[in-house]
Design an enzyme around this catalytic site. Structure first.
Site, PDB file in Angstrom:
ATOM      1  N   SER A   1       0.900  -1.663  -0.308  1.00 31.90           N
ATOM      2  CA  SER A   1       0.292  -0.284   0.065  1.00 31.90           C
ATOM      3  C   SER A   1       1.000   1.189  -0.118  1.00 31.90           C
ATOM      4  O   SER A   1       2.079   1.348   1.019  1.00 31.90           O
ATOM      5  CB  SER A   1      -1.063  -0.064   1.694  1.00 31.90           C
TER       6      SER A   1
ATOM      7  N   GLU B   1       0.454   3.910   1.884  1.00 33.16           N
ATOM      8  CA  GLU B   1      -0.204   4.416   2.627  1.00 33.16           C
ATOM      9  C   GLU B   1       0.673   3.407   3.483  1.00 33.16           C
ATOM     10  O   GLU B   1       1.471   3.864   4.988  1.00 33.16           O
ATOM     11  CB  GLU B   1      -1.460   4.541   2.536  1.00 33.16           C
TER      12      GLU B   1
ATOM     13  N   HIS C   1      -7.971   1.704   6.562  1.00 30.09           N
ATOM     14  CA  HIS C   1      -8.188   3.220   6.044  1.00 30.09           C
ATOM     15  C   HIS C   1      -9.464   2.995   4.962  1.00 30.09           C
ATOM     16  O   HIS C   1      -9.061   2.167   4.600  1.00 30.09           O
ATOM     17  CB  HIS C   1      -6.561   3.872   5.556  1.00 30.09           C
TER      18      HIS C   1
ATOM     19  N   HIS D   1     -12.424   5.407   2.462  1.00 24.49           N
ATOM     20  CA  HIS D   1     -12.497   6.684   1.832  1.00 24.49           C
ATOM     21  C   HIS D   1     -13.837   7.056   1.774  1.00 24.49           C
ATOM     22  O   HIS D   1     -14.645   6.943   1.255  1.00 24.49           O
ATOM     23  CB  HIS D   1     -12.288   7.079   0.623  1.00 24.49           C
TER      24      HIS D   1
ATOM     25  N   TYR E   1     -23.271  10.564  21.666  1.00 26.34           N
ATOM     26  CA  TYR E   1     -21.864   9.615  22.318  1.00 26.34           C
ATOM     27  C   TYR E   1     -21.266   8.578  22.031  1.00 26.34           C
ATOM     28  O   TYR E   1     -20.234   7.902  22.505  1.00 26.34           O
ATOM     29  CB  TYR E   1     -23.135   8.876  23.240  1.00 26.34           C
TER      30      TYR E   1
ATOM     31  N   HIS F   1     -10.113  12.876   2.074  1.00 27.60           N
ATOM     32  CA  HIS F   1      -8.969  11.773   1.702  1.00 27.60           C
ATOM     33  C   HIS F   1     -10.175  10.809   2.146  1.00 27.60           C
ATOM     34  O   HIS F   1     -10.633  10.465   1.333  1.00 27.60           O
ATOM     35  CB  HIS F   1      -7.588  12.275   2.122  1.00 27.60           C
TER      36      HIS F   1
ATOM     37  N   TYR G   1     -21.154  -2.132  27.890  1.00 26.28           N
ATOM     38  CA  TYR G   1     -22.468  -2.498  27.065  1.00 26.28           C
ATOM     39  C   TYR G   1     -21.436  -3.829  26.171  1.00 26.28           C
ATOM     40  O   TYR G   1     -20.453  -3.820  25.579  1.00 26.28           O
ATOM     41  CB  TYR G   1     -22.115  -1.795  26.464  1.00 26.28           C
TER      42      TYR G   1
HETATM   43  P1  13P Z   1      -3.176   1.946  -2.008  1.00 24.27           P
HETATM   44  O1  13P Z   1      -3.905   1.116  -2.915  1.00 24.27           O
HETATM   45  O2  13P Z   1      -1.793   2.049  -2.780  1.00 24.27           O
HETATM   46  O3  13P Z   1      -3.258   1.115  -0.355  1.00 24.27           O
HETATM   47  O4  13P Z   1      -3.838   3.282  -2.616  1.00 24.27           O
HETATM   48  C1  13P Z   1      -5.399   3.422  -1.269  1.00 24.27           C
HETATM   49  C2  13P Z   1      -5.363   5.345  -0.689  1.00 24.27           C
HETATM   50  O5  13P Z   1      -5.896   4.673  -0.100  1.00 24.27           O
HETATM   51  C3  13P Z   1      -4.344   6.293  -0.531  1.00 24.27           C
HETATM   52  O6  13P Z   1      -4.634   6.524  -0.078  1.00 24.27           O
END
Ligand code: 13P
Length: 218
Positions: free
Chosen positions: A72, A74, A92, A94, A113, A154, A208
């Site tokens: 990745s 990232e 991560h 989007h 909350y 992002h 909980y």
């Molecule tokens: P990658 O496919 O390289 O993980 O990138 C996707 C992404 O969301 C970059 O922020």
């Protein structure tokens, strides 16, 4: 293949994000820390085609141990968070409401909350280009004492002691952002919880959990 079940868990988590509409296309990435190794999704691979063998294993300095595809983009972000914290997994995405919220504020106020799940108001990391050390630093800072953060222009990120817990948080983060956005769209003042109410909510949520009543019948 080393760490096969962890690699499969990364694939399953990527598919979960796709099934829940938290990513489009190849957006997003997932990693697990295992001792001094990081198991991370590869870059730019469509999730429908992703297999455990595509998921790479790298050292905490980023060098590959067993990886046939570029990790990745990232990876620097994931490594930075692992260096700064003791979390065991990172996701991560989007997701639309999380991404939209990150465009209109620097912090998501505690209007629901559920923010207590994340340790308080969710910060928005300032924008930096994807895959850069600047983004890694901004997001690591935004995650201080929090289990999630938004990334301006992002997306969003969550962490946890393990992948199941990090992944569980993602839909909650999206929900908090969606609710806050809908409330803001009305143009009316949004009710925000006090620090005391949030502390009480955190206490309440700590117990909980499914609880057997068997003891009551004994
Ligand atoms: P990658 O496919 O390289 O993980 O990138 C996707 C992404 O969301 C970059 O922020």
């Amino acid at each position: 293949m080393m760490l096969e079940s962890e690699r499969q868990s990364v694939v399953d988590a990527c598919r979960f994000m796709q099934d829940k509409g938290l990513v489009v296309g190849t957006a997003g990435n997932v990693s697990i820390r295992v001792d001094d190794l990081v198991v991370i999704s590869p870059s730019a691979v469509p999730y429908e085609e992703l297999t455990a063998a595509d998921v790479g294993v790298h050292r905490l300095d980023g060098t590959p141990v067993e990886a046939r595809l570029k990790p990745s983009s990232e990876l620097p972000l994931h490594l930075s968070v692992y260096h700064a914290t003791d979390v065991g997994a990172i996701t991560h995405n989007h997701a639309p409401a999380s991404t939209a919220m990150g465009l209109v504020c620097d912090e998501v106020p505690c209007s629901h909350y559920y923010s207590a799940m994340f340790g308080g108001p969710i910060r928005v990391a300032p924008y930096a280009e994807f895959g850069t050390g600047d983004l890694a630093r901004n997001v690591t800072d935004a995650l201080a004492d929090r289990k999630g953060a938004l990334m301006s222009n992002h997306g969003a990120i969550t962490t946890g002691p393990n992948l199941a817990k990090a992944l569980d948080l993602l839909p909650y983060l999206e929900y908090i952002c969606e609710v806050q956005l809908r409330a803001m769209w009305t143009g009316r003042p949004v009710k925000i919880l006090s620090a005391e109410q949030m502390a009480d909510a955190a206490d309440g949520m700590s117990t909980y959990t499914p609880t057997s009543l068997d003891a009551d019948h004994s």
